[in-house]
Every structure is written in structure tokens, then in C-alpha cells.
Design an enzyme around this catalytic site. Sequence first.
Site, PDB file in Angstrom:
ATOM      1  N   ASP A 243      21.226  -4.977  15.552  1.00 56.02           N
ATOM      2  CA  ASP A 243      20.123  -4.032  15.758  1.00 56.02           C
ATOM      3  C   ASP A 243      20.462  -2.648  15.222  1.00 56.02           C
ATOM      4  OD1 ASP A 243      19.163  -6.194  17.089  1.00 56.02           O
ATOM      5  OD2 ASP A 243      19.058  -5.263  19.063  1.00 56.02           O
TER       6      ASP A 243
ATOM      7  N   SER B  28      25.685   1.370  12.226  1.00 59.83           N
ATOM      8  CA  SER B  28      26.990   0.780  12.559  1.00 59.83           C
ATOM      9  C   SER B  28      27.716   0.360  11.281  1.00 59.83           C
ATOM     10  CB  SER B  28      26.823  -0.406  13.503  1.00 59.83           C
ATOM     11  OG  SER B  28      25.977  -1.392  12.943  1.00 59.83           O
ATOM     12  N   THR B  29      29.041   0.244  11.379  1.00 58.21           N
ATOM     13  CA  THR B  29      29.875   0.047  10.204  1.00 58.21           C
ATOM     14  C   THR B  29      30.615  -1.284  10.239  1.00 58.21           C
ATOM     15  OG1 THR B  29      31.794   1.114  11.239  1.00 58.21           O
ATOM     16  CG2 THR B  29      30.250   2.538  10.034  1.00 58.21           C
TER      17      THR B  29
ATOM     18  N   ALA C 167      31.333  -8.500  16.587  1.00 55.89           N
ATOM     19  CA  ALA C 167      29.880  -8.338  16.636  1.00 55.89           C
ATOM     20  C   ALA C 167      29.134  -9.596  16.191  1.00 55.89           C
ATOM     21  CB  ALA C 167      29.473  -7.159  15.757  1.00 55.89           C
TER      22      ALA C 167
ATOM     23  N   ILE D 103      43.772   1.265  12.951  1.00 50.03           N
ATOM     24  CA  ILE D 103      42.538   1.685  12.280  1.00 50.03           C
ATOM     25  C   ILE D 103      42.281   0.738  11.115  1.00 50.03           C
ATOM     26  CG2 ILE D 103      41.391   3.546  11.021  1.00 50.03           C
ATOM     27  CD1 ILE D 103      43.219   5.515  12.530  1.00 50.03           C
TER      28      ILE D 103
ATOM     29  N   TYR E  29      19.305 -11.484  26.420  1.00 52.25           N
ATOM     30  CA  TYR E  29      19.285 -10.074  26.803  1.00 52.25           C
ATOM     31  C   TYR E  29      18.482  -9.901  28.089  1.00 52.25           C
ATOM     32  CZ  TYR E  29      21.020  -7.524  22.646  1.00 52.25           C
ATOM     33  OH  TYR E  29      21.790  -6.971  21.663  1.00 52.25           O
TER      34      TYR E  29
END
Length: 587
Positions: free
Chosen positions: A232, A237-238, A247, A302, A507
Site C-alpha cells: 500500500d 516505501s523502499t 514485506a 544497513i 486486515y
Amino acid sequence: MERCGNRLSLISNHLSHVPKHSWFKSDGWGFRDTKFDVNSQGQVFLQGSRYEYSGKVLPHFAKWIEEQGMDFGSRAKTQEVIPVDPPINNENFLREVQKLPIHVSQDSQERAFHSHGHTLQEMFIVKFSKFARCVDVVVYPTSESEVEKIMNLANEHNVLLVPYGGGTNVTHALQLDEKEIRMICSVDMSKMNHVRMVNLTSMTAVVEAGIAGKDMEQELARYGVCCGHEPDSVEFSTLGGWISTRASGMKKNVYGNIEDIIISVRIVTPIGTWEKPCSAPRQSTGPDANNFFIGHEGLFGIITQAIIKVKTLPEVKAYDSIIFPSFEIGAKFMHECGIKQIRPASIRLVDNKQFKFALALKPAEHSQFKTLVDSVKKYYVTTIKKYDPETMCACTLVFEGSAAQVALQQKQVLSISKKYNGMRAGEENGKRGYFLTFTIAYIRDFGMEYYLYAESFEAAIPWDCLDKFLYQVPKAIEQACTDKGIRKKPFISSRITQLYDTGCCIYIYFGFFAKDLADPVKTYTEIEDLAREEIMKCGGSLSHHHGVGKLRKGYMNKALGEPALSMLRGLQNAIDPKRIMANSNLF
């Protein structure tokens, strides 16, 4: 362009960096130019020009949301600037990091911007309060070598690092320990936003972690391919964030969840930079070390880039929708599609409350003929088909693939729907329902200014537990609202969003109006925690794709078990003995 034997590799390095805060709201979700508001006639409209509803009046929405309990005569005043305490400085670290050819900022609002995600609790602070602890400095590396230098400096000077992608998390993943006395540095990855290579022979791409989903798809499309991962939050977002949170996207049925898309992760850790040496499609060489970092939520280092799978751009993209007499009947349809593996790119079922919500958001029609057609459709559905407007629900569909694949899937899906008295509702409703997803967070922020406290949370559930879940969880939430003195009836709604062989993702949307509560955010949090416990009692997961962060880490012993947590702690001790990866997510 490079040619390696019979392998064609396309190098792309041209995406420019635009600082995120120049277009992303500082006081809520999304683009600065996009916001729901009320005009002088008391009608709700969506500012801006980015979405299907942008610039349009929504004539039915004000009445619908007033029926839910909103009072447009009572609007809270939000703060223009978030108050921020002075930074805690490690002068040696600052001096050395400022020697690097990167942007370094201690601007107070930039520090606040990098110190939160987008939970209801965080948005309340953004609009009305103050964060207990903010990052002290924000750095913007442009290459992996710069990330390595930042990591080495943090290790040397005992400075904490927090990776920052799109800032869209809803798990308190960026929340900081107010008792932390060491300097905290946010490492904003947005300048590492390139598609480095596309291999059209093996159908892979090397992509930097700071690229936003929408930008990545635009870049990949230049070569006739796509990733297809579409959460969504895809606009913001990356890739690095998707990997870090394990995800899932709306079109996972065709393209897979993130763990299905990733071939190899490259990550800078406190003890060195790691990448799987071999990028073959499968290996039997012990546990897959990728999985230590897919879902690590920033604990181990990272992420700088990844090798991902890509697919040829679909020949056909088609939208459709089906309505069913009730959510319970629609859920049976979803179950059959799931176990028979008849799954379009996206197939989502919304209950009656969300169905009405979507209808309330329909913009004004300027065509009398279109209004007449809609009236005829409504008459046919309610009078001829005898669907009850108080129970009917809708399934929105997206099909992607070749013309033959799409035609076959449409035929299969519609055939199953007829067994459950489903009626095709058309492309327009399917498209509207799909893109409505991108405006939900804007509505949440709009509602908060009128004392609406609302959020969504998700879980995966086995098929044999679904009926119990759909009964028990809303019942528990409603009872909790009563127990906590919420006078107006809460909004509780369900949506099935992803299908699997053995279960689905569901959801729960939950909200209440409470101007008179002493601490509405605390009340909301307590009810959400209770709902999470009920979800797990019903056989549901702690999370399907949002992740854990700090919001849910108290449940991790139940979710994983102590042996697994001990292994993760051991890995953390080996990788980061000084605990310079500061976020304390997961456990």
C-alpha cells in the site's frame, strides 16, 4: 550497456535524488499537496492532482462519516512545528562524518522527521505533542563505501545508527529510547536510489536499497520488466525497508512476497559487509543466510543493495469486481480460490462496512445518464437479485499476464463466484477499490483532526480458523470499547487481502470517536493490544507483513519461542557487540 558472453546487462545510474522532506508531508502521511478537507458547503474533497479522486468533491462522504460519529463543528488545532530538544553531540564523530562528501544535517525538523513512522500514536505526537527522543543528526550516504565509513566511525566513537528508508513503518520501528545518552545518527538511504543493472537473460536486477517502489518500477519499465512488489505504501516505501520488514505486496499472487523476490541481500554490518557469494536460483549449503537479514528490522546492519527477480511487463492488466450477498459467503468464495490456486494478481474481499465506506467516497457525477445508469444498477442488485444493502460485500480484482492467461483466470474466477451467488460488478468498481488503498492513510490523518482515532492491523490466519477469527476479534474489540467508556459505536471492519493454499491475510480496520477521553491514544493502544491477543488466540499470526518493531515485540516469545529468540540474540551479539544498531526492534 555491457555484454558478458551471452548475458545482456543494462546499467542504469541516472535517477536523481530529491530530498524526501521536500515533497513528503511533515505533519502526516503522503504528499504535501494531497489532503482531505471540508469546503465552505460542508462537503469533503481531496486536494491535489495525483489520484483519481484528487480535486473532486465527495458529496456522500460527509454524511456517511457523520453517521459514524464525526462532528464537523469540532476540529482540533494541530501544531505547525514539532518541538525538538537540542541534539546530544559526539563531537569526534560529527567532525569525522562531516569530512565525508555527504549531506549532514542537524536541522530540528529534519531530526523529528527521521524519528517516527506512521502509527496512530506517532501521528498524534506529530500533530499535537512532542517526541521523547529524536535522532541527533541525519546523514545521507550516496554509496556503499560511504555507508561503510559511517559504520566504522560509529563503531569507533560509540554512536548509534538507525537506518531510514521511506519512514512508512507502522510498528514504532523508528521510536527511540528516551533514556539513551549516546548520540543517535539516522542514516537516510534515499540518495542510494539506483537500478544498477538489469540482466535480461537471467531476469534479475541489482538495485540499491534506498529506491522507492514506484521509482524502481518506472526505472525497470525502461527495460520491459518489473518487480511487481506493490505494498500500500509503494509510492514511499523502499526496497531496503521491504527486505528489513519481510514485506508483502498487493500483487504477491503473481510476483511473490519479498522473500520470494530476493535472490541476495548486501548488507553493511558492524563486523563487515556481507553478500551471498553465489546468486544461483537455489542452493543446498546449510541455512540460507539471506533469511537472517530478510526481516531483521535494522538490528544487524544497513542494507545497501539487493539482487532481485524481475518479470516481463504484463501484456494485459485488467480490473474487475464481484459483489456477494454477505461477507461470510464471500469468504467461502475466497477459500475456494485459495485452495484451488486460482489467484489473480490481486484479489481482495471487503465487508459491508468497507463496501459502504467505498461508496461514500464516490465523487460527484456530472453526467445525468451516468447517474441514471447507477440507479438502474442499484435497483437490479437490491430488487431483482435481492441483495441486502446491509450485508452485501465486494471483491476487487486485478489480473495481470498475457491475454490468454488473463482471459482464463477471469473465466475461472467468475465461474467460482457463481457458486456463491456472486454478481460481476465491473471494471470501474474494481479499479476504484484498488486505488482507494492509496488514500486510506490520508483519511486517517484527516479524521484525527476531528477526534477520530483509527488504524488497521493485519494477521495471517489458517482457513480452518477464519470463521472463529471473524466472529471473535470484532466482538472482543467492541466489548473493550464498551469497557473503556467509549460512548459512540466503534467502526470495526474486515478485509481479506491475500490468499494462500492454507490460509489468508486479513486486515481489521478499527476506529472510534472520543473527544471526551482523557487519553484516547492510550485507550486505543490498550484495545489494539487486546485485539492482538485475541487474534493469536484464534490461531492468527503476530503479523503477516507489517513486522514487529517495538509495537509488538512483547509478543515475540509467543510468536517465535524462546529457543529462536536466543539464536537471534546470539547472532546480534556476534554481529553488533557494542549495540550501535540502535533501534531495539524485534526483541
